[in-house]
Design a protein around this motif. Structure first.
Motif, PDB file in Angstrom:
ATOM      1  N   SER A  84     -15.370  15.685  22.607  1.00  0.00           N
ATOM      2  CA  SER A  84     -15.169  14.490  21.792  1.00  0.00           C
ATOM      3  C   SER A  84     -15.726  14.733  20.396  1.00  0.00           C
ATOM      4  O   SER A  84     -16.437  15.721  20.167  1.00  0.00           O
ATOM      5  N   GLY A  85     -15.394  13.821  19.483  1.00  0.00           N
ATOM      6  CA  GLY A  85     -15.982  13.863  18.161  1.00  0.00           C
ATOM      7  C   GLY A  85     -15.080  14.322  17.044  1.00  0.00           C
ATOM      8  O   GLY A  85     -15.480  14.301  15.882  1.00  0.00           O
ATOM      9  N   GLY A  86     -13.870  14.730  17.361  1.00  0.00           N
ATOM     10  CA  GLY A  86     -12.959  15.143  16.309  1.00  0.00           C
ATOM     11  C   GLY A  86     -12.488  13.952  15.489  1.00  0.00           C
ATOM     12  O   GLY A  86     -12.761  12.803  15.808  1.00  0.00           O
ATOM     13  N   GLY A  87     -11.789  14.267  14.406  1.00  0.00           N
ATOM     14  CA  GLY A  87     -11.268  13.197  13.566  1.00  0.00           C
ATOM     15  C   GLY A  87     -10.831  13.715  12.223  1.00  0.00           C
ATOM     16  O   GLY A  87     -10.693  14.923  12.018  1.00  0.00           O
ATOM     17  N   GLN A 105      -8.300  26.596  17.220  1.00  0.00           N
ATOM     18  CA  GLN A 105      -6.953  27.159  17.201  1.00  0.00           C
ATOM     19  C   GLN A 105      -6.063  26.315  16.311  1.00  0.00           C
ATOM     20  O   GLN A 105      -6.105  25.087  16.357  1.00  0.00           O
ATOM     21  N   THR A 106      -5.268  26.995  15.487  1.00  0.00           N
ATOM     22  CA  THR A 106      -4.239  26.345  14.681  1.00  0.00           C
ATOM     23  C   THR A 106      -2.877  26.775  15.211  1.00  0.00           C
ATOM     24  O   THR A 106      -2.773  27.811  15.892  1.00  0.00           O
ATOM     25  N   PRO A 107      -1.842  26.009  14.921  1.00  0.00           N
ATOM     26  CA  PRO A 107      -0.513  26.336  15.448  1.00  0.00           C
ATOM     27  C   PRO A 107      -0.078  27.748  15.074  1.00  0.00           C
ATOM     28  O   PRO A 107      -0.178  28.151  13.902  1.00  0.00           O
ATOM     29  N   ALA A 162      -8.187  22.277  12.622  1.00  0.00           N
ATOM     30  CA  ALA A 162      -7.768  22.976  13.841  1.00  0.00           C
ATOM     31  C   ALA A 162      -8.046  22.079  15.039  1.00  0.00           C
ATOM     32  O   ALA A 162      -8.690  21.035  14.911  1.00  0.00           O
ATOM     33  N   ASP A 163      -7.571  22.523  16.181  1.00  0.00           N
ATOM     34  CA  ASP A 163      -8.000  21.945  17.451  1.00  0.00           C
ATOM     35  C   ASP A 163      -9.204  22.755  17.925  1.00  0.00           C
ATOM     36  O   ASP A 163      -9.156  23.984  17.965  1.00  0.00           O
ATOM     37  N   TYR A 164     -10.251  22.052  18.286  1.00  0.00           N
ATOM     38  CA  TYR A 164     -11.489  22.704  18.705  1.00  0.00           C
ATOM     39  C   TYR A 164     -11.659  22.539  20.219  1.00  0.00           C
ATOM     40  O   TYR A 164     -11.453  21.439  20.752  1.00  0.00           O
ATOM     41  N   GLN A 217      -9.129  17.328  17.999  1.00  0.00           N
ATOM     42  CA  GLN A 217      -8.534  17.679  16.717  1.00  0.00           C
ATOM     43  C   GLN A 217      -9.456  17.360  15.558  1.00  0.00           C
ATOM     44  O   GLN A 217     -10.019  16.257  15.475  1.00  0.00           O
ATOM     45  N   VAL A 218      -9.587  18.314  14.667  1.00  0.00           N
ATOM     46  CA  VAL A 218     -10.348  18.135  13.434  1.00  0.00           C
ATOM     47  C   VAL A 218      -9.396  18.353  12.264  1.00  0.00           C
ATOM     48  O   VAL A 218      -8.737  19.395  12.177  1.00  0.00           O
TER      49      VAL A 218
END
Length: 113
Positions: free
Chosen positions: A6-9, A38-40, A90-92, A108-109
């Motif tokens: 949790s904690g992305g944004g 990771q990025t797409p 990125a997605d963490y 997601q960040v």
């Protein structure tokens, strides 16, 4: 086994976020915990790692900006991210390694310029 991240944004460049990963398993001295991102279209890459002893390792691109910590009592691993850059978007994912590997779902960040 569950790892709940949790904690992305969304944050502006220069801002801060704190990611947290809550584990359903204990953290032992032999446990190695990490955050990846990771990025797409790209491979997942290591951001920071911490052992059950508290030894840490960071990717060069986050040194001095990110801090990984773990709390054995609450079974959480946090990633404090300061001075965020658009390139940190990125997605963490949190990751645990004992005698097996476990991945949490991504959080997601997004860092806007």
């Amino acid at each position: 086994v569950q790892l709940q991240a949790s904690g992305g944004g969304l944050v502006q460049a220069g801002g801060s976020l704190r990611l947290s990963c809550a584990a359903s398993i204990g953290i032992y001295t032999s446990t190695i915990m990490a955050w990846y991102r990771q990025t797409p279209g790209a491979q997942r890459e290591l951001v920071a790692q911490i052992t059950g002893y508290g030894q840490t390792k960071y990717a060069d691109f986050v040194k001095g900006r990110f801090t990984i910590t773990r709390d054995r009592a609450s079974r959480t691993v946090d990633l404090q991210m300061n001075n965020l850059l658009p390139g940190d978007t990125a997605d963490y994912y949190c990751h645990f390694r004992t005698n097996r590997e476990y991945w949490g779902q991504g959080t997601q960040v997004t860092v806007s310029s």
